[in-house]
Motif scaffolding. Structure first.
Motif, PDB file in Angstrom:
ATOM      1  N   PRO A  28       0.839  -1.212   0.000  1.00 22.68           N
ATOM      2  CA  PRO A  28       0.000   0.000   0.000  1.00 22.68           C
ATOM      3  C   PRO A  28       0.874   1.263   0.000  1.00 22.68           C
ATOM      4  O   PRO A  28       2.003   1.249   0.475  1.00 22.68           O
ATOM      5  N   GLU A  29       0.339   2.335  -0.565  1.00 25.03           N
ATOM      6  CA  GLU A  29       1.063   3.606  -0.587  1.00 25.03           C
ATOM      7  C   GLU A  29       0.768   4.356   0.699  1.00 25.03           C
ATOM      8  O   GLU A  29      -0.370   4.761   0.954  1.00 25.03           O
ATOM      9  N   LEU A  30       1.790   4.547   1.524  1.00 28.24           N
ATOM     10  CA  LEU A  30       1.635   5.253   2.794  1.00 28.24           C
ATOM     11  C   LEU A  30       2.560   6.463   2.802  1.00 28.24           C
ATOM     12  O   LEU A  30       3.657   6.434   2.225  1.00 28.24           O
ATOM     13  N   PRO A  31       2.163   7.554   3.460  1.00 26.65           N
ATOM     14  CA  PRO A  31       3.035   8.746   3.513  1.00 26.65           C
ATOM     15  C   PRO A  31       4.290   8.472   4.330  1.00 26.65           C
ATOM     16  O   PRO A  31       4.320   7.588   5.194  1.00 26.65           O
ATOM     17  N   HIS A  32       5.346   9.240   4.017  1.00 26.93           N
ATOM     18  CA  HIS A  32       6.638   9.056   4.660  1.00 26.93           C
ATOM     19  C   HIS A  32       6.570   9.078   6.181  1.00 26.93           C
ATOM     20  O   HIS A  32       7.161   8.209   6.841  1.00 26.93           O
ATOM     21  N   ASP A  86       9.515  -1.865   0.942  1.00 32.94           N
ATOM     22  CA  ASP A  86       9.575  -1.205  -0.365  1.00 32.94           C
ATOM     23  C   ASP A  86      10.143   0.209  -0.206  1.00 32.94           C
ATOM     24  O   ASP A  86      10.947   0.658  -1.019  1.00 32.94           O
ATOM     25  N   HIS A  87       9.760   0.876   0.873  1.00 33.01           N
ATOM     26  CA  HIS A  87      10.232   2.242   1.126  1.00 33.01           C
ATOM     27  C   HIS A  87      11.724   2.265   1.455  1.00 33.01           C
ATOM     28  O   HIS A  87      12.442   3.197   1.041  1.00 33.01           O
ATOM     29  N   LEU A  88      12.207   1.245   2.173  1.00 33.40           N
ATOM     30  CA  LEU A  88      13.617   1.234   2.564  1.00 33.40           C
ATOM     31  C   LEU A  88      14.551   1.157   1.359  1.00 33.40           C
ATOM     32  O   LEU A  88      15.722   1.543   1.448  1.00 33.40           O
ATOM     33  N   GLY A  89      14.041   0.665   0.247  1.00 28.47           N
ATOM     34  CA  GLY A  89      14.881   0.579  -0.945  1.00 28.47           C
ATOM     35  C   GLY A  89      15.111   1.911  -1.612  1.00 28.47           C
ATOM     36  O   GLY A  89      16.000   2.034  -2.464  1.00 28.47           O
ATOM     37  N   SER A  90      14.333   2.919  -1.220  1.00 24.27           N
ATOM     38  CA  SER A  90      14.473   4.222  -1.888  1.00 24.27           C
ATOM     39  C   SER A  90      14.743   5.363  -0.915  1.00 24.27           C
ATOM     40  O   SER A  90      14.979   6.497  -1.354  1.00 24.27           O
ATOM     41  N   CYS A  91      14.742   5.107   0.391  1.00 22.58           N
ATOM     42  CA  CYS A  91      14.949   6.178   1.377  1.00 22.58           C
ATOM     43  C   CYS A  91      16.165   5.821   2.231  1.00 22.58           C
ATOM     44  O   CYS A  91      16.088   4.926   3.090  1.00 22.58           O
ATOM     45  N   GLY A  92      17.270   6.525   2.006  1.00 25.89           N
ATOM     46  CA  GLY A  92      18.506   6.207   2.706  1.00 25.89           C
ATOM     47  C   GLY A  92      18.420   6.455   4.202  1.00 25.89           C
ATOM     48  O   GLY A  92      18.926   5.675   5.009  1.00 25.89           O
ATOM     49  N   SER A  93      17.785   7.560   4.621  1.00 24.60           N
ATOM     50  CA  SER A  93      17.728   7.876   6.050  1.00 24.60           C
ATOM     51  C   SER A  93      16.898   6.840   6.803  1.00 24.60           C
ATOM     52  O   SER A  93      17.253   6.419   7.913  1.00 24.60           O
ATOM     53  N   CYS A  94      15.801   6.409   6.228  1.00 25.06           N
ATOM     54  CA  CYS A  94      14.978   5.374   6.881  1.00 25.06           C
ATOM     55  C   CYS A  94      15.706   4.027   6.894  1.00 25.06           C
ATOM     56  O   CYS A  94      15.579   3.246   7.839  1.00 25.06           O
ATOM     57  N   ALA A  95      16.454   3.755   5.832  1.00 26.54           N
ATOM     58  CA  ALA A  95      17.198   2.496   5.789  1.00 26.54           C
ATOM     59  C   ALA A  95      18.243   2.450   6.900  1.00 26.54           C
ATOM     60  O   ALA A  95      18.430   1.413   7.558  1.00 26.54           O
ATOM     61  N   ASP A  96      18.941   3.596   7.127  1.00 31.30           N
ATOM     62  CA  ASP A  96      19.928   3.648   8.211  1.00 31.30           C
ATOM     63  C   ASP A  96      19.254   3.464   9.565  1.00 31.30           C
ATOM     64  O   ASP A  96      19.756   2.757  10.443  1.00 31.30           O
TER      65      ASP A  96
END
Length: 373
Positions: free
Chosen positions: A4-8, A33-43
């Protein structure tokens, strides 16, 4: 599944739950899915996962004892063996594998840990001191009787011309060792057990082939059960020596071991009577003709692997009969096996007893006398 598409801000708030594996499948998919495109959230997700790892208790390195059985069962469900191990050899295959798994991580201290082998010599308890390595040498020597019957190499070849009995073979092997046996004995023992299992798989129809123990002989299918029984009993001796838990065999294999002991009881009773160690037949009573009904003891084994057996008391050739029942003994399965292994004194067996007390005493003593070095 499309995440699902959820806000950041929502995805960022879910990172803690995701690290604890507490998200729903849909939320997990969206976060990953979001972690693959958001570096700060991935860290942040990586730091949270590491923190969760520090909070968890470390898992034990000891494998679940039932793991091998589950893996083998799963493999066989997917691809049955081309040449299956006969049912009557399954207990030996399982017990040698379980003991080998126990031995695999032993260091020198464990291999030289003292072990006292115990049995009942017909009159009183007997024992012999050895080490963990000495126990494996004992199993190697006695399993060699089955190997010989199958035409395999004798592990004691060259140690002497006349090594017929299990005790004689064991003592010869121990004497021939320049030093006390060490971990090096594990390899030959395991290779021999593998060779025995492979050979009986190819000769599955030869279960009645006799295996000589000199003082007596057993058909191959019973000899394999006997060797499985001794492997389990000595594995418990080893586990006790190194203070490690060890489970009883599966109910199916335990039943085979109990059944063998129950079938050997009538002959053991007769041998004790011939030696003057058991009560003679009642005054005026003659041994019954082969196949005729005679005095009978009902042996009831409770728990996993249990059942009921009718034991002829007057002669191995007599036919047990319920209307000739003079005694009833009830024992838990593992306790009966430990009695038959000489690990439990007959007078200490917590048996439910009813009927002829002398017949019950003779039967319990005969069960203990099945044990040997």
């Amino acid at each position: 599944m499309t995440p699902p598409e959820l806000p950041h801000p929502v995805l960022k708030s879910l990172l803690g739950a995701w690290a604890l594996a507490a998200c729903s499948p849909e939320e997990t998919a969206a976060v990953e899915d979001h972690l693959g495109s958001c570096g700060s959230c991935a860290d942040e997700a990586r730091r949270l996962r590491e923190a969760v790892g520090l909070l968890q208790r470390p898992d034990s390195l000891d494998l679940d004892p039932s793991l091998r059985a589950r893996v083998v069962e799963s493999c066989l469900d997917r691809r049955p063996p081309r040449i299956p191990v006969p049912e009557w050899a399954g207990a030996y295959d399982a017990e040698t594998a379980r003991l080998d798994a126990l031995l695999q991580d032993f260091g020198d201290a464990e291999w030289h840990a003292p072990v006292r082998l115990r049995w009942y010599d017909g009159k009183e308890p007997a024992s012999r001191r050895t080490t963990v390595a000495g126990v494996i040498a004992h199993l190697l020597a006695v399993d060699g009787l089955v190997a010989l019957a199958l035409g395999l190499d004798d592990p004691l070849a060259g140690l002497g011309p006349d090594l017929p009995t299990p005790a004689g073979r064991t003592e010869a092997y121990w004497r021939a060792s320049r030093f006390p046996p060490t971990r090096s004995v594990r390899g030959p023992w395991r290779e021999q057990s593998h060779a025995i299992v492979r050979t009986v798989a190819f000769t599955g129809g030869a279960g009645r082939m006799p295996v000589s123990y000199t003082d007596f002989s057993l058909p191959l299918h019973d000899a394999m059960t006997d060797r499985a029984f001794e492997c389990w009993v000595h594995a418990e001796d080893i586990a006790d020596a190194v203070d490690y838990p060890y489970d009883a065999p599966s109910g199916r294999h335990l039943h085979r071991m109990i059944d063998l002991a129950a079938r050997l009881l009538p002959e053991a009773l007769t041998e004790r009577r011939r030696s003057g160690l058991a009560a003679p037949a009642e005054p005026g009573r003659h041994l019954v003709e082969a196949g005729e009904p005679g005095r009978t003891l009902r042996l009831e084994i409770e728990g996993s692997g249990g059942g009921e057996w009718l034991i002829p008391l007057d002669s191995p050739a007599a036919a047990p009969a319920t209307d000739h029942e003079v005694a009833h003994v009830a024992l838990e399965g593992v306790e009966f096996c430990r009695l038959a292994a000489g690990r439990l004194a007959p007078e200490d067996a917590a048996a439910g007893q009813d009927g002829d007390r002398e017949a019950i005493k003779d039967a319990l003593l005969a069960a203990a006398s099945l044990s040997r070095l």
